[in-house]
Scaffold this motif. Structure first.
Motif, PDB file in Angstrom:
ATOM      1  N   TYR A   1      31.271  -5.745 -65.378  1.00  0.00           N
ATOM      2  CA  TYR A   1      29.976  -5.874 -66.133  1.00  0.00           C
ATOM      3  C   TYR A   1      29.312  -7.200 -66.155  1.00  0.00           C
ATOM      4  CZ  TYR A   1      31.699  -1.573 -68.134  1.00  0.00           C
ATOM      5  OH  TYR A   1      32.224  -0.081 -68.231  1.00  0.00           O
ATOM      6  N   GLY A   2      30.205  -8.240 -66.052  1.00  0.00           N
ATOM      7  CA  GLY A   2      29.557  -9.647 -66.051  1.00  0.00           C
ATOM      8  C   GLY A   2      28.830  -9.901 -67.306  1.00  0.00           C
ATOM      9  N   GLU A   3      27.799 -10.222 -67.514  1.00  0.00           N
ATOM     10  CA  GLU A   3      26.856 -10.721 -68.511  1.00  0.00           C
ATOM     11  C   GLU A   3      27.005  -9.754 -69.693  1.00  0.00           C
ATOM     12  OE1 GLU A   3      22.508 -12.898 -69.497  1.00  0.00           O
ATOM     13  OE2 GLU A   3      22.897 -11.819 -67.462  1.00  0.00           O
ATOM     14  N   LEU A   4      27.121  -8.655 -69.603  1.00  0.00           N
ATOM     15  CA  LEU A   4      27.502  -7.668 -70.565  1.00  0.00           C
ATOM     16  C   LEU A   4      28.757  -7.752 -71.480  1.00  0.00           C
ATOM     17  CD1 LEU A   4      26.677  -4.012 -69.100  1.00  0.00           C
ATOM     18  CD2 LEU A   4      25.227  -6.187 -69.955  1.00  0.00           C
ATOM     19  N   THR A   5      29.660  -8.608 -70.812  1.00  0.00           N
ATOM     20  CA  THR A   5      30.909  -8.772 -71.780  1.00  0.00           C
ATOM     21  C   THR A   5      30.781  -9.830 -72.694  1.00  0.00           C
ATOM     22  OG1 THR A   5      31.716 -10.313 -69.872  1.00  0.00           O
ATOM     23  CG2 THR A   5      32.304  -8.247 -69.763  1.00  0.00           C
ATOM     24  N   THR A   6      29.403 -10.457 -72.658  1.00  0.00           N
ATOM     25  CA  THR A   6      29.163 -11.427 -73.856  1.00  0.00           C
ATOM     26  C   THR A   6      28.523 -10.882 -74.936  1.00  0.00           C
ATOM     27  OG1 THR A   6      26.834 -11.842 -73.008  1.00  0.00           O
ATOM     28  CG2 THR A   6      28.545 -13.159 -71.937  1.00  0.00           C
ATOM     29  N   LYS A   7      28.289  -9.620 -74.875  1.00  0.00           N
ATOM     30  CA  LYS A   7      27.788  -8.676 -75.932  1.00  0.00           C
ATOM     31  C   LYS A   7      29.137  -8.227 -76.923  1.00  0.00           C
ATOM     32  CE  LYS A   7      23.989  -9.260 -74.397  1.00  0.00           C
ATOM     33  NZ  LYS A   7      23.082 -10.382 -75.124  1.00  0.00           N
ATOM     34  N   LYS A   8      29.033  -8.129 -78.201  1.00  0.00           N
ATOM     35  CA  LYS A   8      29.786  -7.762 -79.097  1.00  0.00           C
ATOM     36  C   LYS A   8      29.477  -6.491 -79.753  1.00  0.00           C
ATOM     37  CE  LYS A   8      31.340 -12.482 -80.236  1.00  0.00           C
ATOM     38  NZ  LYS A   8      31.334 -13.463 -81.167  1.00  0.00           N
ATOM     39  N   ALA A   9      28.709  -6.199 -80.793  1.00  0.00           N
ATOM     40  CA  ALA A   9      28.524  -4.956 -81.334  1.00  0.00           C
ATOM     41  C   ALA A   9      27.858  -4.074 -80.439  1.00  0.00           C
ATOM     42  CB  ALA A   9      28.005  -5.245 -82.845  1.00  0.00           C
ATOM     43  N   ASN A  10      27.082  -4.764 -79.589  1.00  0.00           N
ATOM     44  CA  ASN A  10      26.062  -3.920 -78.820  1.00  0.00           C
ATOM     45  C   ASN A  10      26.640  -3.401 -77.392  1.00  0.00           C
ATOM     46  OD1 ASN A  10      23.934  -3.783 -80.899  1.00  0.00           O
ATOM     47  ND2 ASN A  10      23.154  -5.801 -80.070  1.00  0.00           N
ATOM     48  N   ARG A  11      27.721  -4.003 -77.205  1.00  0.00           N
ATOM     49  CA  ARG A  11      28.425  -3.766 -75.885  1.00  0.00           C
ATOM     50  C   ARG A  11      28.361  -2.383 -75.482  1.00  0.00           C
ATOM     51  NH1 ARG A  11      34.225  -5.849 -73.348  1.00  0.00           N
ATOM     52  NH2 ARG A  11      33.389  -7.947 -74.107  1.00  0.00           N
ATOM     53  N   LYS A  12      28.631  -1.576 -76.348  1.00  0.00           N
ATOM     54  CA  LYS A  12      28.749   0.063 -76.020  1.00  0.00           C
ATOM     55  C   LYS A  12      27.511   0.641 -75.707  1.00  0.00           C
ATOM     56  CE  LYS A  12      30.369   4.478 -77.917  1.00  0.00           C
ATOM     57  NZ  LYS A  12      30.878   5.139 -78.865  1.00  0.00           N
ATOM     58  N   MET A  13      26.342   0.123 -76.371  1.00  0.00           N
ATOM     59  CA  MET A  13      25.011   0.612 -76.189  1.00  0.00           C
ATOM     60  C   MET A  13      24.626   0.071 -74.614  1.00  0.00           C
ATOM     61  SD  MET A  13      21.682  -0.799 -75.686  1.00  0.00           S
ATOM     62  CE  MET A  13      21.583  -2.127 -77.122  1.00  0.00           C
ATOM     63  N   PHE A  14      24.978  -1.093 -74.116  1.00  0.00           N
ATOM     64  CA  PHE A  14      24.536  -1.532 -72.999  1.00  0.00           C
ATOM     65  C   PHE A  14      25.332  -0.823 -71.661  1.00  0.00           C
ATOM     66  CE2 PHE A  14      22.891  -5.112 -75.272  1.00  0.00           C
ATOM     67  CZ  PHE A  14      22.159  -5.853 -74.325  1.00  0.00           C
ATOM     68  N   ILE A  15      26.563  -0.490 -72.100  1.00  0.00           N
ATOM     69  CA  ILE A  15      27.257   0.061 -71.219  1.00  0.00           C
ATOM     70  C   ILE A  15      26.976   1.335 -70.883  1.00  0.00           C
ATOM     71  CG2 ILE A  15      29.606   1.004 -70.652  1.00  0.00           C
ATOM     72  CD1 ILE A  15      30.852  -1.580 -72.053  1.00  0.00           C
ATOM     73  N   ASN A  16      26.468   2.195 -71.862  1.00  0.00           N
ATOM     74  CA  ASN A  16      25.984   3.325 -72.018  1.00  0.00           C
ATOM     75  C   ASN A  16      24.644   3.450 -71.250  1.00  0.00           C
ATOM     76  OD1 ASN A  16      28.123   4.533 -73.254  1.00  0.00           O
ATOM     77  ND2 ASN A  16      27.056   4.539 -75.048  1.00  0.00           N
ATOM     78  N   LEU A  17      23.926   2.237 -71.491  1.00  0.00           N
ATOM     79  CA  LEU A  17      22.636   2.395 -70.534  1.00  0.00           C
ATOM     80  C   LEU A  17      22.832   2.146 -69.318  1.00  0.00           C
ATOM     81  CD1 LEU A  17      19.670   2.501 -70.807  1.00  0.00           C
ATOM     82  CD2 LEU A  17      19.579   0.200 -71.291  1.00  0.00           C
ATOM     83  N   LEU A  18      23.830   1.231 -68.791  1.00  0.00           N
ATOM     84  CA  LEU A  18      24.300   0.875 -67.311  1.00  0.00           C
ATOM     85  C   LEU A  18      24.617   2.330 -66.715  1.00  0.00           C
ATOM     86  CD1 LEU A  18      24.646  -0.778 -64.932  1.00  0.00           C
ATOM     87  CD2 LEU A  18      26.795  -1.368 -66.125  1.00  0.00           C
ATOM     88  N   GLU A  19      25.295   3.147 -67.329  1.00  0.00           N
ATOM     89  CA  GLU A  19      25.829   4.336 -66.702  1.00  0.00           C
ATOM     90  C   GLU A  19      24.674   5.296 -66.513  1.00  0.00           C
ATOM     91  OE1 GLU A  19      28.947   8.116 -67.809  1.00  0.00           O
ATOM     92  OE2 GLU A  19      28.137   6.695 -69.468  1.00  0.00           O
ATOM     93  N   ASN A  20      23.875   5.359 -67.424  1.00  0.00           N
ATOM     94  CA  ASN A  20      22.739   6.339 -67.210  1.00  0.00           C
ATOM     95  C   ASN A  20      21.751   5.785 -66.066  1.00  0.00           C
ATOM     96  OD1 ASN A  20      23.193   7.944 -69.256  1.00  0.00           O
ATOM     97  ND2 ASN A  20      22.059   6.960 -70.941  1.00  0.00           N
ATOM     98  N   ASN A  21      21.745   4.377 -66.005  1.00  0.00           N
ATOM     99  CA  ASN A  21      20.917   3.766 -64.807  1.00  0.00           C
ATOM    100  C   ASN A  21      21.368   4.111 -63.771  1.00  0.00           C
ATOM    101  OD1 ASN A  21      19.040   2.890 -66.853  1.00  0.00           O
ATOM    102  ND2 ASN A  21      19.722   0.779 -66.583  1.00  0.00           N
ATOM    103  N   ILE A  22      22.782   4.046 -63.471  1.00  0.00           N
ATOM    104  CA  ILE A  22      23.492   4.355 -62.287  1.00  0.00           C
ATOM    105  C   ILE A  22      23.339   5.764 -61.793  1.00  0.00           C
ATOM    106  CG2 ILE A  22      25.871   4.709 -61.514  1.00  0.00           C
ATOM    107  CD1 ILE A  22      26.671   2.022 -62.819  1.00  0.00           C
ATOM    108  N   LYS A  23      23.309   6.615 -62.637  1.00  0.00           N
ATOM    109  CA  LYS A  23      23.283   8.050 -62.365  1.00  0.00           C
ATOM    110  C   LYS A  23      21.990   8.208 -61.977  1.00  0.00           C
ATOM    111  CE  LYS A  23      26.356   9.981 -65.907  1.00  0.00           C
ATOM    112  NZ  LYS A  23      26.534  10.656 -67.123  1.00  0.00           N
ATOM    113  N   ASN A  24      20.845   7.554 -62.431  1.00  0.00           N
ATOM    114  CA  ASN A  24      19.346   7.646 -62.002  1.00  0.00           C
ATOM    115  C   ASN A  24      19.430   7.296 -60.553  1.00  0.00           C
ATOM    116  OD1 ASN A  24      18.033   8.599 -64.103  1.00  0.00           O
ATOM    117  ND2 ASN A  24      17.496   6.670 -65.126  1.00  0.00           N
ATOM    118  N   ILE A  25      20.021   5.866 -60.327  1.00  0.00           N
ATOM    119  CA  ILE A  25      19.952   5.647 -59.123  1.00  0.00           C
ATOM    120  C   ILE A  25      20.877   6.266 -57.940  1.00  0.00           C
ATOM    121  CG2 ILE A  25      20.714   3.535 -57.535  1.00  0.00           C
ATOM    122  CD1 ILE A  25      18.283   2.969 -59.053  1.00  0.00           C
TER     123      ILE A  25
END
Length: 384
Positions: free
Chosen positions: A4-28
């Motif tokens: 994940y890189g920069e996403l690992t700096t997130k704390k409470a919002n990390r789950k939201m970032f990761i879920n969005l990344l997953e959705n974007n990967i599915k789109n691509i």
């Protein structure tokens, strides 16, 4: 395996970032056959066509690193066998790097490095080089299994597209605006595009060129729409009613008004464009003030402080340059005056544009916008 890189700096919002990344990967990835699992530290994609998947993942923002990993059971014999299979005497020097996320595995990382290195030395002609090895043997011992991989593929970083909300990119057929769109996507801003066409003054080739540019940018997003504005009547009214030197100023003010209305209609947060300070007459600071005054929405200019060579470098890197330089004029160039004003006066601009009923023409533009959805899996032969 995705890092994940920069996403690992997130704390409470990390789950939201990761879920969005997953959705974007599915789109691509579209219709490719794959399976995704994830946790707070890694994402795993099981697939049969690793080359195609990796090529697409290289264009997904929010990914720091990509590795083609091989999963084995967490026992020494299986790990040793897979390590030898991967290196296969294709290198001269190596280094082992073990990460023991599963603390129930009793051998500490440094000790396990020595065990694996000894096994490689005994069974190959490779030598250890801890400073500049030909191959890095990475071993991640995790609860769900052990993952072994060699050299890492660099991702493009940034934030997952959409984490910052959605913006409207004013997309022309030039070099700058596609680069501005790419940079906005990198910071997590999802995009819709707005293109102004003026048939018969602009050609269908100019329109298709812009759709091609949008489709290239869409490789980094997967869900971009292009809104095509019929701008002919407004442009002709400006040409007939306004002084030659103010044509570009008034035209840009109309474009900003239309962009603001499209943003409000589609619930988009900001306007993004490819303006670069001082590059053309409409991009001096005074011109920006005069033109920008018609909207209260924030206007983001990602390339504002770049010179042309820097912008060209990025356009070549992302694959838009060759399309951008195709010789089809857009509506910003067809009525370009010989001597455009570089320090336009706001009061004069308002006086000139009030010579015709521009709001009626703007409303007509909004009502007749053509919208094209460029989902990654769609075919674009109709336009391209």
């Amino acid at each position: 395996m995705i890092k994940y890189g920069e996403l690992t700096t997130k704390k409470a919002n990390r789950k939201m970032f990761i879920n969005l990344l997953e959705n974007n990967i599915k789109n691509i990835l579209g219709n490719i056959d794959y399976k995704i699992t994830k946790d707070r530290s890694r994402m795993y994609i099981e697939c049969n066509d690793e080359t195609k998947v990796v090529d697409k993942l290289k264009k997904v923002f929010g990914i720091h690193g990509i590795v083609v990993a091989h999963k084995v059971n967490t026992n020494i014999d299986d790990i040793k066998a897979k390590v030898l299979e991967l290196i296969n005497n294709n290198y001269k020097t190596f280094k082992v790097n073990t990460k023991r996320a599963d603390k129930s595995f009793e051998i500490h990382s440094m000790d396990f490095n020595r065990i694996i290195a000894t096994h490689v030395l005994k069974n190959t002609d490779l030598k250890v080089d801890v400073h500049n090895p030909d191959v890095m043997i990475n071993i991640e011992i995790r609860i769900e299994g052990t993952f072994i991989y060699t050299n890492e593929i660099e991702g493009i970083g940034g934030y997952p597209v959409g984490v910052q909300g959605k913006a409207l990119l004013m997309l022309s057929g030039g070099i700058d605006s596609p680069v501005a769109g790419y940079l906005a996507l990198k910071r997590g801003v999802d995009l819709e595009c707005l293109y102004f066409e003026s048939p018969p003054h602009t050609s269908v080739e100019a329109k298709n060129k812009v759709i091609k540019l949008a489709s290239i940018i869409n490789e980094y997003s997967g869900n971009i729409k292009v809104n095509i504005v019929p701008f002919t009547e407004i442009q002709e009214a400006i040409y007939k009613n306004c002084p030659d030197s103010y044509i570009i100023t008034i035209m840009r003010r109309m474009m900003y008004r239309i962009a603001e209305q499209v943003c409000k209609k589609h619930k988009l947060k900001v306007i993004v464009n490819g303006e670069s300070i001082g590059q053309v007459a409409s991009q001096t600071l005074t011109s920006m003030i005069t033109i920008n005054s018609v909207t209260n929405l924030p206007v983001i200019r990602p390339v504002a402080c770049m010179d042309k060579l820097e912008i060209i470098d990025i356009s070549e890197k992302i694959g838009t340059y060759e399309t951008s330089i195709l010789p089809y004029e857009d509506c910003c160039t067809i009525f370009l005056p010989k001597h455009p004003v570089i320090n336009p006066d706001l009061n004069r601009a308002m006086e000139y544009e009030n010579r015709f009923n521009y709001q009626e023409l703007i409303d007509k533009c909004i009502d007749n916008i053509e919208t094209i959805e460029l989902k990654e899996q769609n075919k674009f032969e109709e336009y391209l």
